[in-house]
Each structure stands twice: as C-alpha cells, then as structure tokens.
Design a protein around this motif. Structure first.
Motif, PDB file in Angstrom:
ATOM      1  N   UNK A   1      10.645   5.142  -0.345  1.00 44.51           N
ATOM      2  CA  UNK A   1      11.037   3.857  -0.910  1.00 44.51           C
ATOM      3  C   UNK A   1      12.494   3.881  -1.355  1.00 44.51           C
TER       4      UNK A   1
ATOM      5  N   UNK B   1       0.499  -1.157  -5.771  1.00 44.25           N
ATOM      6  CA  UNK B   1      -0.825  -1.566  -6.246  1.00 44.25           C
ATOM      7  C   UNK B   1      -1.379  -0.486  -7.158  1.00 44.25           C
TER       8      UNK B   1
ATOM      9  N   UNK C   1       0.841  -1.202   0.000  1.00 40.21           N
ATOM     10  CA  UNK C   1       0.000   0.000   0.000  1.00 40.21           C
ATOM     11  C   UNK C   1       0.878   1.254   0.000  1.00 40.21           C
ATOM     12  N   UNK C   2       1.845   1.279   0.878  1.00 46.63           N
ATOM     13  CA  UNK C   2       2.620   2.515   1.070  1.00 46.63           C
ATOM     14  C   UNK C   2       3.607   2.791  -0.043  1.00 46.63           C
ATOM     15  N   UNK C   3       4.041   1.747  -0.727  1.00 47.31           N
ATOM     16  CA  UNK C   3       5.048   1.950  -1.773  1.00 47.31           C
ATOM     17  C   UNK C   3       4.444   2.082  -3.162  1.00 47.31           C
ATOM     18  N   UNK C   4       3.132   2.146  -3.251  1.00 46.15           N
ATOM     19  CA  UNK C   4       2.522   2.300  -4.576  1.00 46.15           C
ATOM     20  C   UNK C   4       2.660   1.043  -5.421  1.00 46.15           C
TER      21      UNK C   4
ATOM     22  N   UNK D   1       7.780  -0.978  -8.129  1.00 46.67           N
ATOM     23  CA  UNK D   1       7.343  -0.696  -6.767  1.00 46.67           C
ATOM     24  C   UNK D   1       6.932  -1.975  -6.025  1.00 46.67           C
TER      25      UNK D   1
END
Lengths: 765, 172
Positions: free
Chosen positions: B165, B98, B93-96, B142
């Motif tokens: 990231x 998705x 979720x946090x690293x994009x 990502x």
C-alpha cells in the motif's frame, strides 16, 4: 535485544488479507441484526426518562391489549443481579424498585413486528418518585443521604490504597516536585454496530441459544446461567460477526438478557435491536477520572516518587469498576522506573450510564496525567522531554516497585525511533507560534494472568482437527470483534503446520463449538489464545509425527513442516505431502485432534489490594509524537501528522497491527479533541447520537505514520505481544503536550474544544 | 395506508407492500433480503446504510421506501453481481481497509459513487467524499489507501494482489 535464531516465517509476519474480508466487502457477512429466524418476533425495551427515581408502579395492561403484542416483562421477571465481575453484582436485567440512570430498562415488550413493539412502549405507564440526581462524583461522596445503591455508603463503590516504598520521604528529598490535577472526559466506545440480540429458546429441550455481538461469550454464558437460573450446559452463546467492541461489548447488554427472557416466555425466537440512543445508554465506556498527582525528580531528571490520587466516576453500576480502579493504580508503575509509589483511589457511583472497560482501560487517563507532568518537569529541569523519558525508561528484566516483572521491553527503541521519524528534536520549541509537537509514551498488558472469577482452569483451550474430510480446522473460543483475531490465530496454525493461510478453516466464538476462552479483552488474545492455538497445532504434529516418522524412516524430531509437506530437516528428499500423511493417520488411528491450553502462572504482583490487576505475562510499550496546528482565530486544533512507534513484538500480521495502531490513534484523538457525552442537569444524555457525539471523520484524521520497531518477545507465541490497546494510551497526552508547544498553554482536561482554546488564548470571556 | 411499491434492487424487481413511514433501509433488509446496508444510527449520521439511488449515494435510513417506486437501487451486494469482487472491493480486502466491516457496505457505495464520477480523485477529494461515513476501527487510513489503489488500478488494470500500500509507513 532478544533475537532468536529462527525468525524466518512463511505465514507469520506477512501482510495477508483478513479471512473474513471478502464476505464483508460483498455485504454478505452476517451480524446479529442480519439474522432472521423462522417464527421470529421483535422486542423493544422501555427505558426510564429519569436518572434517579423510585418506581412506584408499572402498568402495562394497555400495552398488552395492543394487537400484535405478545408479552411484556419487567424487572420482577428476572430479579437475579449480575455483573461482569460476578462477586459484586449491582445490576438487574430491568430496574427493580428504582432506576439509577436515564435510559435504564424498566420493561420489555415482544410483538409480532418492531413497529408494534415500539408503539407498545408508549402504552406502558410507569409512575416514578424522583430522587436527587447525582452526576458529579465529588458531590456524590458528600451525599450519603442520597445513596444510589443502599449498600454503598457515601456512594463509594470501592476505595483502596497501595503503598510501595516511602513516597513522602522520596518527595521531601526531591529536587523538584510537580503537583497537578488532570481530568478526563466521559467518552463511549461508539462502535458502528449498535447492540442487538437474537434469542432462540427451545421449549422441548429447555435449551437457550443466544446470538449477540459479545466480546466475551464464555462470560456471558455464565451471566445467562445466573440470570436465567439455567444450567450452563443448556445454554449456547453464538457470536455472529461483531461490528466493533473496544471493550464496550465485553458485558451482557440489556438486549441480550431481555431477548433470552422473552424467548423463553414465548417459546420462539426474539430479536432485540438497539437504536443508537440505546447504545449510548448502555455505554460501559471509559471512566472519567480526576487525578491529583505529585511527581518528584532528582536534579538529573530521575523520577524519585509518585503520589497518585484518583477519583473515578463510575456511573450507575459496578461493571468493570474495581478492575479499572486498580488498573489506574498498576499503570502508574510503568513505563518509567519509579521506586516509591503511593496510590489512593475510589470509584464512585453517579446517576449516569455506567462506565466500564474501554480500549486501553485505565491507561489513557493515567498517561494523560503522567506524560503531562513529565513535560512540565522537563521544562523546569531544563532537560529535553525525550531525554527525560530516556533516563527513566524501563528495559527488559525490570521489576516495578509493585512487583510486576517486565520480561521484554523495546521501550527505548520506541522513543528513539519515534523521535527520529517525526523530527521531534528539531521541531520542538522551534515551530512558529500556533504550531507544536508533542511526545508521550505508554505501555499495556499483554496476555492477562487472571480470570474474572476464582478458577484455575486454563484461560484458553484450542483444538486443531485435521482429517481428510474437513482439512485443517481450528476451534477457538476467541472472538473476532474486527481486530482480526480469527486471521491472526489461523496464521499461527498455518505457520506451525507449514501450510497456507487459506488452508485453515476457523470455527470460533461459539460456546457450543469451542472450549472455554477468556475472551477479547485486556489485550490477551494474540498472546494468550495464541499460545493455546500454537500448542494445539503442535499437539497434532506430535501425534502425526509417530506415523510420518515410520513412513519416512526418520526420527520424529527431525520432521519439519513446510510448503504443505512433512520432510526430514536433514534429508529433504525424505518427504510426504501433509495430506497423504494425514490420510495415513486417519486410516490407522482416525481423525487427528490436537489440543492446546494456556494457563499462565497465577502470580499476584503484590499482597496489597489489587495485586491481581495489572500483572500479565508480558507488556507492550510505545511512544508517539503528535504535530498540531492551532487556529488562533477559531481555536480549532488540527493534528497534521501522527507518529506511533509500537513495541508489539513480532507482528503476526503487520497490516492488522497497523490497523490497530491507526484505529487507536483515531479513538484517542476523538477523546483528546472532540468526543464527550454531555448530560443535562437532570441527568439526561444530551447527545446520544453520532452527529453531536463528535468522533473524528475522514477529513479530521491526520496522516498516521506507523514507525517501525524491531521487537521479538522470546516467550510469546511467534514473538508477538499486544497492539490493540497500548497505542491508544499516549494519544491524548501527546496532543496536550503538542498544544503546549504550539501556544504555551498547558491544558489539564479533555476534550480540547475550540472554546477552551480560545478562552485560554484570552479570546473568549 | 399501505401501498404496493415496485423496487428495482440490484437489477431485480421486487414488489413490496410498505407503509408510508417505512424506511428504505428497513424494507431492503426485512422485505427484500439485502442485508448489506447496515443500520448504524437510523438518523443519517453514520452512512453505513448508504445505497445508490439512481446512481447517487443516499442514506437509506432517511429515505422513505414509498418514494422509491420504480427507481434503481444498488446496495453493496449489487456492486459485484456474480459474486466476484470489483477492483474497489478487492482493494479494500488487500489493503486491510476492512476490520469489523460494519461501515464497509456504506464506505464501498460512497467510494464507488466517487470513482464513477471522478476516476482520479485526490486524497482530499476521497476524504471529503467519505465525510458522512463513520468508521471506528481503521482511522480511515487504509480505507483511503484502498480507494487510491483502486483509482490507480483504473488506469493500470486490476489491482495487483499483494501490492504494497501507498501508506505513510516510515522506517527511521
């Protein structure tokens, strides 16, 4: 460089996680095929095994007799032709009289379960009379005796010419003219979610609800009304989560329309899930092009003129064809200054699954030709390819020979930054044999000016509702296909209202819940829908200001929204929590509803044919460098590092912008190196699966470096331009130029398979 | 002949009647109600339907449901039983990692299987573990970053929110 005073944002420009990401991480996001409605049944589509044949007879009596089968429909049940460009419809829901590609629907069966529907397909007998199969557009133009569509002579769907300046005189006076031919391949979007549709027809109300992964629900709405012969107000298109689109889900798919017809016939919900092979047959991917060009130069590298001739292989149906044809014309004019341009082009019908609009439509092909020709010219002129591009690069305020105005460009910065980050100038021509580096550039439209049918209505209308019940809700017709538009648009609302992203609820992609939006295509959502969304939030603020100004005893124009409060810009102690201000508004005037529209000036670029394809409110530029290694034994090309500098304006969400760039690079590398749909001589797809249609895997992908570009378009919402399509444009061209640097061979077609490389190296017969 | 099969899905027992040709992915999605596994190809080529079968990642579209009697099946829904994200899911979720999210369930299953077996994989090992999972949106950049971050988190506690990231971003 345009640098406005206030570029300090609280929510815009932040690397915020997507609003929909947690549900997707938990497996809870609902895609169309995840919908299971009460009383729902399944349908499957019978498809033609032949690429071109007359339908003599369809007998589905045996299928109807199979226990569990509920209904069978054929082309006669929905004879109205349709097309995403409604003035040239060539396609019907199922084939009538003849089939024009292998895989074209001829009938559909609804049954109690999926397996029974599949079994029933085998029991439908179709008698065909075979017709000549035309797979090559050049041959198709010579076979007027074998017309794919009776109304189109020589199988030419559309043919046109544009002339700006005097290209013959310019080329005649040139110091150097590069003359060459480039060919691009037959690729498909290959999103991971196959098409699917669930239709739910309410017989009492005579209302249809269709759930499907469509990028342009409001256009599908119109198509449905046409095909179903129903009033639009009786139809609702609701879009669940979309598992990727890349242009391939802009148009009605056969499953959408078959589901609707069968649901109306049965009066119960019908699901039509596609297999992967069916998604290949639906296609609507990139047009293969045969591009002949003559590109003239002065001794100092300035481009004098371009003569560009393009033959587009359209496949069986019209689709986006005319727009793609004219996009390849428009995309000749940028990102370099060219005073004299002639375009001659034609889109040709062939017996293949239809080509349509794929990410960066028209641009990927043109860039492959022009950027390859530029590198050839650089060698011949003894000018570095970077320098040659810099000498011709456009800047803000440029107007093309075709009348396209570029309000904002950071193209030169892209070129400089990507060359610096990649070490291009130090590496080109200096790496060991087998290794190489290549530069290519491109641009794309941002925001779209025109609709697909004549209308003056706004391209987007958004609503921001604020009250004490539901908080802040954005209603927008924009469709999130995975690119992140829901999050980006919510960030804009949050920024405008001075609240956190998590405070915004978004209701999107449903024609019953939000007003018209032109849809997700042509890189228009951030710029176009973004304008409407921002104006809706501003409209709500204007209404609220009347209350708040009185509450605080300050002029309305002094109010400032930050940190969940409204305050005087000059006397910060005069402030009220936004929720309290809203409560006051609700008590005195009711719910707060702000409305915003985006209606750009409908300005054709020029009065020649195609003047409405190409102009847009703004343009995004980019420059990219690929560093490759060619295995001299196996012919395999490995891309080691990929650098992309993207002039996308102010990124609303930099993490999403990087995601767009990285995904574009992946799709571009696939087209450059490995992806191609192959057909048998009879026109059957040979590789309609994800094993033999070779898209890059995690081990194939290089390191992707997103190179920073400082950019802000003052006319754009929060300075943002597009980033979803521009970055795919130069990829294949950059790889081809790098391969030339590596082994001295200039390829003019893709994909660059190991066989082609070995042949070029003289290691294969 | 149809048969009654007991499936252990995400720690719950389900009695389902299946025909010999029914695929695990279809039974999970239609009869058990776990929609996490996605049918992207039906031929074991895209990996979106991956589940853990007795701890091993398998493509459930090439697995017959009838062969899963009594075996432990974990779908993406079973990674975070109480609805709270695991560190790996949180990192996605946090690293994009998705975008459209259609490949995500399979990616998470295969990445979790990797981290269970090798808590500190190299980048090459991560990429190799994902070779059967196709993603058309992210270019895998990502996704690999998220798995690296999750692996680091296994050393240093939960993945910190808003962490930058370890991407290959370069500013000239």
């Amino acid at each position: 460089m345009n640098k406005p005073e206030n570029r300090e944002f609280a929510v815009v420009g932040k690397r915020l996680p997507r609003l929909d990401a947690p549900a997707k991480a938990k497996g809870e996001a609902r895609f169309t095929n995840d919908l299971f409605l009460a009383n729902m049944v399944y349908a499957k589509i019978k498809r033609s095994p032949l690429a071109h044949a007359r339908i003599r007879r369809i007998d589905y009596s045996r299928a109807l007799a199979l226990p569990g089968v509920l209904a069978v429909v054929t082309g006669a049940d929905a004879p109205r032709p349709f097309c995403v460009m409604p003035h040239v419809p060539t396609e019907t829901v199922m084939a009538i009289d003849k089939v024009r590609y292998a895989g074209e629907p001829v009938a559909a069966v609804a049954a109690m379960d999926e397996e029974t529907a599949e079994d029933a397909l085998e029991l439908i007998d179709v008698e065909y009379e075979e017709l000549p199969v035309l797979l090559d557009p050049i041959e198709a133009m010579q076979r007027d005796d074998a017309r794919i569509h009776e109304a189109f002579a020589r199988n030419i769907h559309y043919e046109s010419e544009q002339n700006f300046g005097d290209v013959e005189a310019a080329l005649a006076a040139s110091h150097l003219v590069i003359e060459d031919v480039f060919r691009t391949s037959y690729v498909t979007p290959a999103f991971i979610e196959p098409h699917a549709a669930v239709a739910d027809y309410d017989t009492a109300q005579e209302r249809l609800t269709l759930y499907c992964p469509i990028q342009m629900p409001h256009h599908l709405h119109r198509t449905l009304a046409e095909v179903m012969q129903m009033p639009m107000e009786k139809i609702r298109v609701s879009v669940p989560a979309v598992g990727g689109g890349f242009g391939g889900k802009t148009e009605a798919a056969s499953c959408d329309l078959c589901a609707a017809i069968l649901s109306r016939k049965l009066g119960r919900p019908v699901k039509v899930p596609y297999t992967r092979a069916e998604t290949f047959a639906q296609n609507k991917g990139r047009h293969p092009c045969i591009m002949k060009l003559r590109l003239g130069f002065e001794r100092d590298g300035r481009i004098t003129g371009l003569d560009f001739d393009n033959t587009l292989d359209g496949g069986a149906h019209a689709s986006w064809g005319i727009i793609v044809l004219f996009f390849t014309a428009a995309l000749c004019h940028l990102p370099y200054r060219i005073a004299n341009v002639r375009f001659r082009g034609r889109r040709v019908f062939t017996n293949k699954p239809s080509c349509g609009a794929q990410r960066g439509l028209g641009g990927v092909q043109v860039r492959m030709a022009l950027e390859g020709a530029l590198d050839q010219a650089a060698d011949r002129l003894g000018i570095d390819p970077f320098e040659l591009r810099m000498r011709n690069a456009v800047e803000s305020g440029y107007t093309t020979a075709s009348g396209v105005h570029v309000p904002h460009a950071e193209f030169k910065q892209c070129l400089r930054n990507v060359v610096r980050a990649s070490g291009y100038l130090d590496k080109r021509g200096k790496l060991p044999f087998g290794q190489g580096i290549g530069l290519a550039a491109g641009y794309y439209t941002s925001g779209a000016l025109f609709m697909l049918y004549p209308t003056h209505k706004p391209q987007a209308t958004a609503i921001v509702r604020i009250d004490t019940e539901a908080g802040i809700t954005l209603f927008t017709g924009a469709t999130d296909i995975g690119q992140g538009s829901t999050t980006v648009l919510a960030q804009m609302v949050a920024e405008e209202l001075g609240v956190a992203l998590g405070d915004i609820n978004v209701v999107a992609q449903d024609t019953a819940l939000a007003p018209f939006d032109n849809g997700t295509f042509d890189s228009r959502v951030t710029y176009g829908t973004g304008q409407a969304v921002r104006r809706a939030a501003q409209d709500a603020k204007r209404q609220l200001a009347e209350i708040v100004a009185a509450m605080l005893g300050v002029p309305a124009e002094h109010l400032h929204y930050r940190g969940g409060a409204v305050a005087s810009r000059f006397e910060p102690r005069k402030r009220v929590e936004l929720r309290d201000a809203v409560a006051r508004h609700v008590e005195t005037r009711g719910s707060l509803v702000g409305v915003g529209h985006f209606a750009p000036p409908r300005r054709a670029a020029h009065r020649q044919p195609g003047g409405m394809s190409g102009p847009s409110p703004s343009y995004a530029f980019g420059a990219q460098v690929a560093q490759v290694e060619v295995d001299l034994e196996t012919g395999r090309i490995r891309v080691l590092d990929y650098y992309a500098a993207d002039d996308c304006g102010q990124p609303i969400n930099p993490m999403s912008v990087e995601g767009q760039v990285e995904g574009s690079v992946m799709m571009g590398l696939g087209q450059a190196l490995s992806e191609e749909m192959r057909l048998s001589p009879e026109g059957r797809l040979l590789n309609p699966d994800l094993h033999d249609y070779k898209m890059p895997t995690a081990v194939d992908m290089p390191r992707v470096h997103c190179v920073h570009v400082d950019s802000y378009d003052p006319d754009a919402p929060f300075g943002a331009k597009e980033s979803g399509e521009g970055p795919i444009n130069p990829v294949a061209a950059a790889v081809l130029n790098a391969v030339h640097d590596a082994i001295g061979v200039r390829f003019r077609e893709v994909p660059l398979t190991p066989e082609k490389v070995l042949r070029a190296l003289g290691k294969m017969g | 002949m149809k048969r009654l099969v007991e499936l252990d899905v995400n720690g719950q027992r389900y009695d389902v009647i299946v025909s010999p040709r029914e695929l695990l992915v279809d039974v999970l999605r239609k009869k058990v109600g776990t929609i996490g596994p996605k049918k992207g190809c039906g031929e074991g080529q895209c990996g979106a339907c991956s589940v853990l079968l007795d701890g091993e990642p398998v493509v459930s579209c090439l697995t017959l449901a009838i062969a899963c009697q009594g075996r432990k099946i974990v779908t993406v829904e079973g990674l975070a039983p109480a609805g709270r994200l695991t560190p790996l899911q949180q990192a996605f979720v946090e690293h994009g990692a998705i975008q459209c999210g259609y490949c995500t369930p399979g990616m998470l299953i295969c990445a979790q299987a990797l981290l269970d077996e090798n808590p500190h994989p190299s980048e090459a090992q991560i990429r190799a573990a994902l070779v059967g999972n196709l993603c058309r949106c992210t270019g895998y950049v990502k996704i690999v970053e998220a798995i690296q971050a999750a692996a680091r988190g296994l050393e240093a506690g939960p993945v910190a929110a808003g962490a930058e990231p370890a991407s290959a971003r370069s500013t000239p």
